[in-house]
Design a protein around this motif. Structure first.
Motif, PDB file in Angstrom:
ATOM      1  N   PRO A 200       0.802  -1.231   0.000  1.00 46.18           N
ATOM      2  CA  PRO A 200       0.000   0.000   0.000  1.00 46.18           C
ATOM      3  C   PRO A 200       0.833   1.280   0.000  1.00 46.18           C
ATOM      4  CG  PRO A 200      -0.097  -1.059   2.140  1.00 46.18           C
ATOM      5  CD  PRO A 200       0.639  -1.994   1.228  1.00 46.18           C
ATOM      6  N   ASP A 201       2.144   1.180   0.233  1.00 47.15           N
ATOM      7  CA  ASP A 201       3.003   2.359   0.220  1.00 47.15           C
ATOM      8  C   ASP A 201       3.420   2.769  -1.189  1.00 47.15           C
ATOM      9  OD1 ASP A 201       2.898   2.505   2.979  1.00 47.15           O
ATOM     10  OD2 ASP A 201       4.666   1.222   3.229  1.00 47.15           O
ATOM     11  N   ILE A 202       3.143   1.950  -2.181  1.00 44.83           N
ATOM     12  CA  ILE A 202       3.500   2.266  -3.567  1.00 44.83           C
ATOM     13  C   ILE A 202       2.290   2.887  -4.251  1.00 44.83           C
ATOM     14  CG2 ILE A 202       4.189   1.310  -5.795  1.00 44.83           C
ATOM     15  CD1 ILE A 202       5.645  -0.890  -4.298  1.00 44.83           C
ATOM     16  N   ALA A 203       2.506   4.052  -4.854  1.00 40.95           N
ATOM     17  CA  ALA A 203       1.433   4.745  -5.574  1.00 40.95           C
ATOM     18  C   ALA A 203       1.827   4.885  -7.036  1.00 40.95           C
ATOM     19  CB  ALA A 203       1.191   6.116  -4.973  1.00 40.95           C
ATOM     20  N   VAL A 204       0.849   4.911  -7.920  1.00 44.11           N
ATOM     21  CA  VAL A 204       1.145   5.022  -9.342  1.00 44.11           C
ATOM     22  C   VAL A 204       1.117   6.474  -9.807  1.00 44.11           C
ATOM     23  CG1 VAL A 204       0.335   2.719  -9.921  1.00 44.11           C
ATOM     24  CG2 VAL A 204      -1.256   4.618  -9.979  1.00 44.11           C
ATOM     25  N   TYR A 205       0.644   7.386  -8.963  1.00 42.89           N
ATOM     26  CA  TYR A 205       0.455   8.783  -9.337  1.00 42.89           C
ATOM     27  C   TYR A 205       0.813   9.647  -8.136  1.00 42.89           C
ATOM     28  CZ  TYR A 205      -2.007  12.741 -11.468  1.00 42.89           C
ATOM     29  OH  TYR A 205      -2.321  13.943 -12.036  1.00 42.89           O
ATOM     30  N   ALA A 206       1.650  10.660  -8.340  1.00 49.10           N
ATOM     31  CA  ALA A 206       2.105  11.497  -7.230  1.00 49.10           C
ATOM     32  C   ALA A 206       1.086  12.591  -6.910  1.00 49.10           C
ATOM     33  CB  ALA A 206       3.441  12.137  -7.563  1.00 49.10           C
ATOM     34  N   VAL A 207       0.712  12.674  -5.637  1.00 49.99           N
ATOM     35  CA  VAL A 207      -0.168  13.741  -5.161  1.00 49.99           C
ATOM     36  C   VAL A 207       0.444  14.281  -3.889  1.00 49.99           C
ATOM     37  CG1 VAL A 207      -2.467  14.294  -4.288  1.00 49.99           C
ATOM     38  CG2 VAL A 207      -2.214  12.622  -6.113  1.00 49.99           C
ATOM     39  N   PRO A 208       0.658  15.585  -3.777  1.00 47.84           N
ATOM     40  CA  PRO A 208       0.370  16.637  -4.736  1.00 47.84           C
ATOM     41  C   PRO A 208       1.430  16.703  -5.833  1.00 47.84           C
ATOM     42  CG  PRO A 208       1.319  17.618  -2.772  1.00 47.84           C
ATOM     43  CD  PRO A 208       1.194  16.132  -2.509  1.00 47.84           C
ATOM     44  N   ASN A 209       1.044  17.307  -6.950  1.00 41.65           N
ATOM     45  CA  ASN A 209       1.964  17.524  -8.066  1.00 41.65           C
ATOM     46  C   ASN A 209       1.714  18.913  -8.644  1.00 41.65           C
ATOM     47  OD1 ASN A 209      -0.196  17.356 -10.056  1.00 41.65           O
ATOM     48  ND2 ASN A 209      -0.216  15.172  -9.602  1.00 41.65           N
ATOM     49  N   ARG A 210       2.373  19.245  -9.749  1.00 39.36           N
ATOM     50  CA  ARG A 210       2.233  20.588 -10.313  1.00 39.36           C
ATOM     51  C   ARG A 210       1.038  20.759 -11.229  1.00 39.36           C
ATOM     52  NH1 ARG A 210       7.583  23.909 -10.669  1.00 39.36           N
ATOM     53  NH2 ARG A 210       8.655  22.952  -8.939  1.00 39.36           N
ATOM     54  N   GLY A 211       0.184  19.789 -11.311  1.00 39.55           N
ATOM     55  CA  GLY A 211      -1.045  19.947 -12.080  1.00 39.55           C
ATOM     56  C   GLY A 211      -0.911  19.495 -13.524  1.00 39.55           C
ATOM     57  N   GLY A 212      -1.247  20.380 -14.446  1.00 37.42           N
ATOM     58  CA  GLY A 212      -1.309  20.053 -15.868  1.00 37.42           C
ATOM     59  C   GLY A 212      -0.017  19.532 -16.457  1.00 37.42           C
ATOM     60  N   TRP A 213       1.110  20.108 -16.075  1.00 34.42           N
ATOM     61  CA  TRP A 213       2.379  19.645 -16.640  1.00 34.42           C
ATOM     62  C   TRP A 213       2.722  18.242 -16.170  1.00 34.42           C
ATOM     63  CZ3 TRP A 213       4.049  21.270 -20.907  1.00 34.42           C
ATOM     64  CH2 TRP A 213       3.875  22.589 -21.290  1.00 34.42           C
ATOM     65  N   TYR A 214       2.437  17.952 -14.914  1.00 33.59           N
ATOM     66  CA  TYR A 214       2.662  16.590 -14.420  1.00 33.59           C
ATOM     67  C   TYR A 214       1.754  15.616 -15.162  1.00 33.59           C
ATOM     68  CZ  TYR A 214       2.929  12.520 -11.411  1.00 33.59           C
ATOM     69  OH  TYR A 214       3.103  11.247 -10.948  1.00 33.59           O
ATOM     70  N   ASP A 215       0.492  15.990 -15.318  1.00 28.80           N
ATOM     71  CA  ASP A 215      -0.460  15.137 -16.019  1.00 28.80           C
ATOM     72  C   ASP A 215      -0.028  14.883 -17.458  1.00 28.80           C
ATOM     73  OD1 ASP A 215      -1.993  15.123 -13.745  1.00 28.80           O
ATOM     74  OD2 ASP A 215      -3.368  16.669 -14.455  1.00 28.80           O
ATOM     75  N   PHE A 216       0.462  15.926 -18.131  1.00 30.68           N
ATOM     76  CA  PHE A 216       0.923  15.785 -19.507  1.00 30.68           C
ATOM     77  C   PHE A 216       2.119  14.840 -19.592  1.00 30.68           C
ATOM     78  CE2 PHE A 216       3.394  17.522 -23.188  1.00 30.68           C
ATOM     79  CZ  PHE A 216       2.540  17.058 -24.166  1.00 30.68           C
ATOM     80  N   GLY A 217       3.069  14.986 -18.678  1.00 28.36           N
ATOM     81  CA  GLY A 217       4.216  14.085 -18.645  1.00 28.36           C
ATOM     82  C   GLY A 217       3.804  12.660 -18.348  1.00 28.36           C
ATOM     83  N   PHE A 218       2.866  12.486 -17.425  1.00 26.19           N
ATOM     84  CA  PHE A 218       2.372  11.157 -17.090  1.00 26.19           C
ATOM     85  C   PHE A 218       1.705  10.515 -18.305  1.00 26.19           C
ATOM     86  CE2 PHE A 218      -0.566   8.096 -15.192  1.00 26.19           C
ATOM     87  CZ  PHE A 218       0.245   7.483 -14.249  1.00 26.19           C
ATOM     88  N   PHE A 219       0.896  11.285 -19.004  1.00 27.54           N
ATOM     89  CA  PHE A 219       0.225  10.794 -20.208  1.00 27.54           C
ATOM     90  C   PHE A 219       1.234  10.381 -21.273  1.00 27.54           C
ATOM     91  CE2 PHE A 219      -1.395  11.853 -24.457  1.00 27.54           C
ATOM     92  CZ  PHE A 219      -2.405  10.910 -24.548  1.00 27.54           C
ATOM     93  N   LEU A 220       2.246  11.222 -21.513  1.00 25.86           N
ATOM     94  CA  LEU A 220       3.278  10.869 -22.497  1.00 25.86           C
ATOM     95  C   LEU A 220       4.044   9.622 -22.072  1.00 25.86           C
ATOM     96  CD1 LEU A 220       4.848  14.264 -23.594  1.00 25.86           C
ATOM     97  CD2 LEU A 220       3.354  12.761 -24.897  1.00 25.86           C
ATOM     98  N   GLY A 221       4.351   9.526 -20.797  1.00 25.32           N
ATOM     99  CA  GLY A 221       5.077   8.358 -20.300  1.00 25.32           C
ATOM    100  C   GLY A 221       4.299   7.076 -20.491  1.00 25.32           C
ATOM    101  N   VAL A 222       2.999   7.120 -20.224  1.00 28.02           N
ATOM    102  CA  VAL A 222       2.175   5.919 -20.367  1.00 28.02           C
ATOM    103  C   VAL A 222       2.001   5.566 -21.840  1.00 28.02           C
ATOM    104  CG1 VAL A 222      -0.161   5.014 -20.080  1.00 28.02           C
ATOM    105  CG2 VAL A 222       0.964   6.135 -18.184  1.00 28.02           C
ATOM    106  N   THR A 223       1.701   6.540 -22.685  1.00 32.03           N
ATOM    107  CA  THR A 223       1.380   6.234 -24.079  1.00 32.03           C
ATOM    108  C   THR A 223       2.615   6.046 -24.947  1.00 32.03           C
ATOM    109  OG1 THR A 223       1.148   8.587 -24.602  1.00 32.03           O
ATOM    110  CG2 THR A 223      -0.851   7.369 -24.023  1.00 32.03           C
ATOM    111  N   VAL A 224       3.544   6.969 -24.898  1.00 32.50           N
ATOM    112  CA  VAL A 224       4.693   6.914 -25.814  1.00 32.50           C
ATOM    113  C   VAL A 224       5.799   6.017 -25.284  1.00 32.50           C
ATOM    114  CG1 VAL A 224       6.451   8.282 -26.971  1.00 32.50           C
ATOM    115  CG2 VAL A 224       4.147   9.185 -26.730  1.00 32.50           C
ATOM    116  N   LEU A 225       6.281   6.293 -24.094  1.00 35.06           N
ATOM    117  CA  LEU A 225       7.391   5.501 -23.552  1.00 35.06           C
ATOM    118  C   LEU A 225       6.922   4.131 -23.088  1.00 35.06           C
ATOM    119  CD1 LEU A 225       9.258   8.211 -21.481  1.00 35.06           C
ATOM    120  CD2 LEU A 225       9.849   7.334 -23.734  1.00 35.06           C
ATOM    121  N   GLY A 226       5.710   4.052 -22.591  1.00 33.58           N
ATOM    122  CA  GLY A 226       5.192   2.797 -22.070  1.00 33.58           C
ATOM    123  C   GLY A 226       4.739   1.824 -23.136  1.00 33.58           C
ATOM    124  N   GLY A 227       4.777   2.221 -24.393  1.00 28.15           N
ATOM    125  CA  GLY A 227       4.423   1.309 -25.464  1.00 28.15           C
ATOM    126  C   GLY A 227       3.006   1.444 -25.975  1.00 28.15           C
TER     127      GLY A 227
END
Length: 93
Positions: A56-83
Protein backbone atom coordinates in the motif's frame (compact mmCIF):
# COMPACT_ATOMS: atom_id res chain seq x y z
CA UNK A 1 -24.68 10.82 -39.18
CA UNK A 2 -25.25 14.24 -37.61
CA UNK A 3 -27.62 12.74 -35.05
CA UNK A 4 -25.00 10.18 -34.00
CA UNK A 5 -22.30 12.88 -33.80
CA UNK A 6 -24.50 15.09 -31.61
CA UNK A 7 -25.18 12.17 -29.23
CA UNK A 8 -21.44 11.48 -28.95
CA UNK A 9 -20.72 15.18 -28.35
CA UNK A 10 -23.38 15.45 -25.64
CA UNK A 11 -22.09 12.29 -23.95
CA UNK A 12 -18.52 13.61 -24.02
CA UNK A 13 -19.59 16.93 -22.53
CA UNK A 14 -21.59 15.18 -19.82
CA UNK A 15 -18.61 12.99 -18.89
CA UNK A 16 -16.20 15.94 -18.88
CA UNK A 17 -18.50 17.79 -16.47
CA UNK A 18 -17.67 15.10 -13.89
CA UNK A 19 -13.91 15.73 -14.10
CA UNK A 20 -12.39 17.88 -11.39
CA UNK A 21 -9.17 18.26 -9.48
CA UNK A 22 -8.90 18.99 -5.79
CA UNK A 23 -6.89 22.12 -4.99
CA UNK A 24 -4.90 20.16 -2.40
CA UNK A 25 -3.67 17.92 -5.25
CA UNK A 26 -1.84 20.80 -6.97
CA UNK A 27 1.26 22.33 -5.41
CA UNK A 28 3.61 24.96 -6.81
CA UNK A 29 6.46 24.20 -4.41
CA UNK A 30 9.91 23.73 -5.92
CA UNK A 31 10.03 20.12 -4.70
CA UNK A 32 6.66 18.99 -6.04
CA UNK A 33 6.71 16.69 -9.09
CA UNK A 34 6.42 18.38 -12.47
CA UNK A 35 6.64 17.33 -16.11
CA UNK A 36 9.80 15.19 -15.86
CA UNK A 37 8.60 13.27 -12.81
CA UNK A 38 5.26 12.77 -14.53
CA UNK A 39 7.07 11.38 -17.56
CA UNK A 40 9.03 8.99 -15.36
CA UNK A 41 5.97 7.92 -13.35
CA UNK A 42 4.07 7.28 -16.58
CA UNK A 43 6.90 5.17 -17.93
CA UNK A 44 7.11 2.98 -14.83
CA UNK A 45 3.31 2.81 -14.46
CA UNK A 46 2.94 -0.93 -15.26
CA UNK A 47 5.49 -1.92 -12.62
CA UNK A 48 4.18 0.52 -10.02
CA UNK A 49 0.65 -0.73 -10.56
CA UNK A 50 1.73 -4.32 -9.93
CA UNK A 51 3.71 -3.22 -6.88
CA UNK A 52 0.74 -1.23 -5.54
CA UNK A 53 -1.37 -4.40 -5.50
CA UNK A 54 0.98 -5.93 -2.93
CA UNK A 55 2.28 -2.88 -1.05
CA UNK A 56 0.00 0.00 0.00
CA UNK A 57 3.00 2.36 0.22
CA UNK A 58 3.50 2.27 -3.57
CA UNK A 59 1.43 4.74 -5.57
CA UNK A 60 1.15 5.02 -9.34
CA UNK A 61 0.45 8.78 -9.34
CA UNK A 62 2.10 11.50 -7.23
CA UNK A 63 -0.17 13.74 -5.16
CA UNK A 64 0.37 16.64 -4.74
CA UNK A 65 1.96 17.52 -8.07
CA UNK A 66 2.23 20.59 -10.31
CA UNK A 67 -1.05 19.95 -12.08
CA UNK A 68 -1.31 20.05 -15.87
CA UNK A 69 2.38 19.64 -16.64
CA UNK A 70 2.66 16.59 -14.42
CA UNK A 71 -0.46 15.14 -16.02
CA UNK A 72 0.92 15.78 -19.51
CA UNK A 73 4.22 14.09 -18.64
CA UNK A 74 2.37 11.16 -17.09
CA UNK A 75 0.23 10.79 -20.21
CA UNK A 76 3.28 10.87 -22.50
CA UNK A 77 5.08 8.36 -20.30
CA UNK A 78 2.18 5.92 -20.37
CA UNK A 79 1.38 6.23 -24.08
CA UNK A 80 4.69 6.91 -25.81
CA UNK A 81 7.39 5.50 -23.55
CA UNK A 82 5.19 2.80 -22.07
CA UNK A 83 4.42 1.31 -25.46
CA UNK A 84 0.86 2.51 -25.88
CA UNK A 85 1.50 4.07 -29.30
CA UNK A 86 3.96 1.39 -30.37
CA UNK A 87 1.58 -1.53 -29.94
CA UNK A 88 -1.24 0.24 -31.71
CA UNK A 89 0.89 1.06 -34.76
CA UNK A 90 1.91 -2.48 -35.74
CA UNK A 91 0.80 -3.66 -39.16
CA UNK A 92 -1.77 -6.37 -39.18
CA UNK A 93 -1.62 -9.06 -41.84
Amino acid sequence: MIHRLSIILIAALALSACASQIDAGVAQDAGSPGFWWGLWHGFIFPWSFIGSLFNPDIAVYAVPNRGGWYDFGFFLGVTVLGGGSFFGSKKRD
